[in-house]
Motif scaffolding. Structure first.
Motif, mmCIF file in Angstrom:
data_model
loop_
_atom_site.group_PDB
_atom_site.id
_atom_site.type_symbol
_atom_site.label_atom_id
_atom_site.label_comp_id
_atom_site.label_asym_id
_atom_site.label_seq_id
_atom_site.Cartn_x
_atom_site.Cartn_y
_atom_site.Cartn_z
ATOM 1 N N GLU A 5 0.836 -1.198 0.000
ATOM 2 C CA GLU A 5 0.000 0.000 0.000
ATOM 3 C C GLU A 5 0.874 1.252 0.000
ATOM 4 O O GLU A 5 0.631 2.187 -0.768
ATOM 5 N N GLN A 6 1.905 1.264 0.809
ATOM 6 C CA GLN A 6 2.813 2.412 0.884
ATOM 7 C C GLN A 6 3.560 2.597 -0.439
ATOM 8 O O GLN A 6 3.686 3.720 -0.931
ATOM 9 N N LEU A 7 4.039 1.513 -1.025
ATOM 10 C CA LEU A 7 4.754 1.578 -2.297
ATOM 11 C C LEU A 7 3.873 2.188 -3.381
ATOM 12 O O LEU A 7 4.301 3.076 -4.125
ATOM 13 N N VAL A 8 2.628 1.725 -3.466
ATOM 14 C CA VAL A 8 1.696 2.224 -4.482
ATOM 15 C C VAL A 8 1.384 3.696 -4.243
ATOM 16 O O VAL A 8 1.433 4.515 -5.163
ATOM 17 N N ASP A 50 8.290 -7.285 -11.489
ATOM 18 C CA ASP A 50 8.489 -6.955 -10.081
ATOM 19 C C ASP A 50 8.028 -8.138 -9.240
ATOM 20 O O ASP A 50 6.933 -8.659 -9.462
ATOM 21 N N ASP A 51 8.855 -8.545 -8.290
ATOM 22 C CA ASP A 51 8.480 -9.713 -7.480
ATOM 23 C C ASP A 51 7.240 -9.457 -6.624
ATOM 24 O O ASP A 51 6.592 -10.400 -6.173
ATOM 25 N N LYS A 52 6.863 -8.184 -6.459
ATOM 26 C CA LYS A 52 5.647 -7.850 -5.715
ATOM 27 C C LYS A 52 4.497 -7.498 -6.662
ATOM 28 O O LYS A 52 3.458 -7.008 -6.232
ATOM 29 N N GLN A 57 -0.892 -5.420 -8.060
ATOM 30 C CA GLN A 57 -2.080 -5.426 -8.911
ATOM 31 C C GLN A 57 -3.335 -5.702 -8.087
ATOM 32 O O GLN A 57 -4.380 -5.089 -8.315
ATOM 33 N N GLN A 58 -3.227 -6.586 -7.122
ATOM 34 C CA GLN A 58 -4.362 -6.886 -6.243
ATOM 35 C C GLN A 58 -4.760 -5.646 -5.441
ATOM 36 O O GLN A 58 -5.940 -5.326 -5.316
ATOM 37 N N TYR A 59 -3.781 -4.929 -4.905
ATOM 38 C CA TYR A 59 -4.073 -3.710 -4.149
ATOM 39 C C TYR A 59 -4.691 -2.644 -5.053
ATOM 40 O O TYR A 59 -5.646 -1.954 -4.665
ATOM 41 N N LEU A 60 -4.160 -2.489 -6.274
ATOM 42 C CA LEU A 60 -4.718 -1.514 -7.215
ATOM 43 C C LEU A 60 -6.183 -1.824 -7.529
ATOM 44 O O LEU A 60 -6.995 -0.910 -7.672
ATOM 45 N N ALA A 61 -6.525 -3.103 -7.631
ATOM 46 C CA ALA A 61 -7.911 -3.497 -7.885
ATOM 47 C C ALA A 61 -8.808 -3.048 -6.732
ATOM 48 O O ALA A 61 -9.926 -2.571 -6.951
#
Length: 100
Positions: A5-8, A50-52, A57-61
């Protein structure tokens, strides 16, 4: 998930244009080319490299309701995908957004 979440959020908030992409996706390439043609710098995360990537993508959804790529943000605002980007480009709104 907090780190994702922080990265995004940092990618979105610290860059005028943030593109969450997959390197093999033709729609992602088309969207990135729009910014290149306009001479607009953009920050990109290639989710397939990216290994994450799947967690991102799940968080973006969850964040946007959009499961597909590209997932584009301009000035912290979710724009959508390639079709949305092309629509605001043809309407003339893209240049205005980028100049804010």
């Amino acid at each position: 998930m907090v780190a994702i979440e922080q990265l995004v959020k940092e990618a979105i908030n610290n860059n005028k244009v943030a593109v969450f992409s997959k390197s093999y996706c033709p729609y992602c390439s088309k969207a990135k080319n729009v910014f290149k043609e306009l001479g607009q710098e953009f920050y990109v995360i290639e989710l397939d490299q990216d290994d994450k990537g799947s967690a991102i993508q799940q968080y973006l959804a969850q964040l946007t309701g959009q499961r597909t790529v590209p997932n584009i943000f301009i000035n912290g605002e979710h724009i959508g995908g390639c079709d949305s980007l092309l629509a605001i480009k043809s309407s003339g709104k893209l240049v205005k957004l980028l100049n804010n």
